[in-house]
Each structure stands twice: as structure tokens, then as C-alpha cells.
Design an enzyme around this catalytic site. Sequence first.
Site, PDB file in Angstrom:
ATOM      1  N   SER A 144       0.868  -1.182   0.000  1.00 48.20           N
ATOM      2  CA  SER A 144       0.000   0.000   0.000  1.00 48.20           C
ATOM      3  C   SER A 144       0.901   1.228   0.000  1.00 48.20           C
ATOM      4  O   SER A 144       2.059   1.154   0.440  1.00 48.20           O
ATOM      5  CB  SER A 144      -0.867   0.018   1.270  1.00 48.20           C
ATOM      6  N   TYR A 167      -1.469  -0.835  10.194  1.00 46.40           N
ATOM      7  CA  TYR A 167      -1.339  -0.909   8.727  1.00 46.40           C
ATOM      8  C   TYR A 167       0.012  -0.360   8.274  1.00 46.40           C
ATOM      9  O   TYR A 167       0.628  -0.889   7.355  1.00 46.40           O
ATOM     10  CB  TYR A 167      -2.487  -0.117   8.094  1.00 46.40           C
TER      11      TYR A 167
END
Length: 255
Positions: A144, A167
Amino acid sequence: MLTNKVVVVTGGAGLLGRRFCSAVAEQGGIAVVADADGAGATRIAEQLASQYQGRAEAATLDITDKESIARLITKLQKQYGRMDAVVNSAYPRNRNYGRKLEDVTYEDFCENVGLHAGGYFLVAQQFGLLFRKQGGGNVVNIASIYGTMVPRFDIYKGTSMTMPVEYAAIKAAIVHLTRYFAQYFKADGIRVNCISPGGILDKQDEKFLREYKSQCGEKGMLDPQDVTGSLLFLLSDASKYMTGQNLIVDDGFSL
Ligand SMILES: NC(=O)c1ccc[n+]([C@@H]2O[C@H](COP(=O)([O-])OP(=O)(O)OC[C@H]3O[C@@H](n4cnc5c(N)ncnc54)[C@H](O)[C@@H]3O)[C@@H](O)[C@H]2O)c1
């Protein structure tokens, strides 16, 4: 681009995974829709198999369970004799995932990093060892933009969303593990790359979408199909001599 290549997509029933499977089948490959949600995987695989002359099949897979990965590898080896690629696109998380920093416990942090980064490690390890025996293979990890950029917390103000701290740890780990694995398996004909997508449209808050878009080129948040070109490139011989790389696909958001 992928004639008869057997490509396993973990999280293949997910938002991105199902588009990846569709792109693989469309390009002549065989998509293995491998997901913890066995019913979802079966649904997607049946749709794709009827659309693309049987070039998709479902598998129930838990990326955090070594035996589950081993069972899938044994089954596919018997069936096809060879596997060409694995795409790490599952998104495991526990029920407390996504809280704001103040509310994240040590236990939840460790569990979520373990499930996601640990699961990606296990899949890359097990398929890497198989590919070494086979004399080659291809691993693509879905990371990401938040593996390389810090969040712009302002765009989440006034929404129930945040960019979870777990994350950041997970995706930074995946970007770097990609390089580690690429180096480790470089002499074995195995390529390991990753794709770092920006945000993907999924009915998010309108205000958030506007703020996000103000940092982008023309589109803002992307559709899953906006990422498939990069995946096909990495899976195909068009990227034959690329390994250890991270392709950022985000309409310029992270610049
Ligand atoms: N959606 C986005 O905005 C976005 C943006 C950038 C990167 N990504 C990354 O793309 C990847 C896919 O995300 P998504 O949006 O498609 O997620 P998703 O939640 O739509 O799909 C994830 C899939 O993974 C499956 N899964 C969960 N735990 C699993 C396990 N232990 N073993 C096997 N399968 C499991 C789920 O059943 C689900 O089908 C993730 O790595 C995510 O971090 C997503």
C-alpha cells in the site's frame, strides 16, 4: 499475456483479489481464487470459469496456517504439475482492527501485524521454496502507499475512518520483505515484487473522497481495475528482469 500460467491469488474473493483473478483468466491464465471465505471464492471462481472457458477454480485457504498453504500447494501440484505465480492479496484482521492510535492495545497491534505481515511471509516462504524446487516462479505482494508514506490525517477529520497504525507497520514490512525475498531467491529464477495501490473506491464518505481527490491527478481514489495493469505486467515476461521492486499506483496521491 499469461497463457496457461497457473496463478494463485490469496484473498481472491476480495475487492482487489477478484479483479486480479478476472484479469488473469482474461489473459489466458488459470486463476486460483484462494480465500478464507470458501463460499465467496467458489462464487467468484464459478462466475469466472463460465466467462473464461473454465480458467478459474476456487480454494479455501488460510494464509496464517502453514498446513493450509501446504495442502493447497500439494493439490495444485498434482493437478497442474507446476505453479507459476502467487499474489499475496488477502487482508486478515481481528475484530478490533482499525481503531485510532489511542485505542490500539499491545495485543491487538501484535495480532494484526502477525496475521497480515506474518501471513504474507508464510505464503511467500512456502511458495518460494516450491518455486525453488520447480526452478522458477513469481511472487507479487500487495502492499500500500502507506508502506512508504505517512498518512495525511487531516483527510480523515470528521469521518469515522482513520489510517490504522498497524497498517503502517504491516505495509512497510511487506515492502521491505519483498526486497529481502527478492535477494534471497535471486539465483533461483524467482522474482518477487510488490504493488502499492492508493485508496480503492468502496462507498467511502463523500467528504473524504473529495479531500483525497484534491491531492491526486485526475481520478482520486481508484477502482480495482486501475491496478490490474501493473499486476499483469509483473506476472508476465514484460517484466522479466525486474525483481525486488515496488510499483506505486495512486494517481499521484503520495507525491
Ligand atoms: N482496498 C483498498 O483501499 C486497498 C488499498 C491499498 C492496498 N490494499 C491492499 O490490497 C489487499 C487486498 O485488499 P482488499 O481491499 O481487496 O481487501 P478485502 O477485505 O476486500 O478482501 C480481502 C480478502 O482476504 C480474505 N482473507 C482474510 N483473511 C484471510 C486469511 N487468513 N487467509 C486467506 N484469505 C483471507 C477475505 O476473506 C477477503 O476475501 C490487502 O493487502 C490490502 O491491504 C487495499
